[in-house]
Write a protein that holds these residues in place. Structure first.
Motif: not given
Length: 127
Positions: A94-96, A103-104, A109-110, A117-120
């Protein structure tokens, strides 16, 4: 001695006396007390053998049960470790994605908001 054993068998109705004549010690006995000692020895030996077999069986069962329990515990521990690793890899993925998109704000926020984070993770089809 055979006659005495036959008499004992007839008086008690128990065939153990007839069968015991096959014992070599009893065949060679000269006195009834020798016969009794030989029968006791035979009973003790049989009891030891039966006890040994029962002990072996019980030991096998306990060993199997202990092995199953140990296997389950090891399996659970391994599953937990693999689950943690897979979870960490999903978060890294996800972070990658967020970094590649630039999308900093989403990334920041994640890292702090578990629900976001779960939504993303769902949005990017990672879970």
């Amino acid at each position: 001695m055979q006659e005495v054993l036959d008499l004992m068998s007839a008086m008690t109705g128990d065939t153990i006396f007839e069968k015991s004549i096959e014992n070599t010690k009893i065949k060679e006995a000269h006195y009834m007390c020798d016969v009794i000692h030989a029968m006791i020895d035979e009973g003790v030996e049989r009891g030891i053998q039966e006890g040994l077999q029962m002990g072996i069986q019980k030991g096998k069962l306990e060993g199997i049960q202990e092995g199953i329990q140990k296997g389950k515990l090891e399996g659970i521990q391994e599953g937990i470790q693999k689950g943690k690793l897979e979870g960490a890899n999903i978060i890294i993925r996800l972070y990658e994605i967020l970094l590649n998109e630039g999308s900093m704000d989403k990334l920041k926020r994640a890292t702090k908001d578990e629900a976001y984070r779960y939504e993303l993770l769902k949005e990017y089809h990672l879970i």
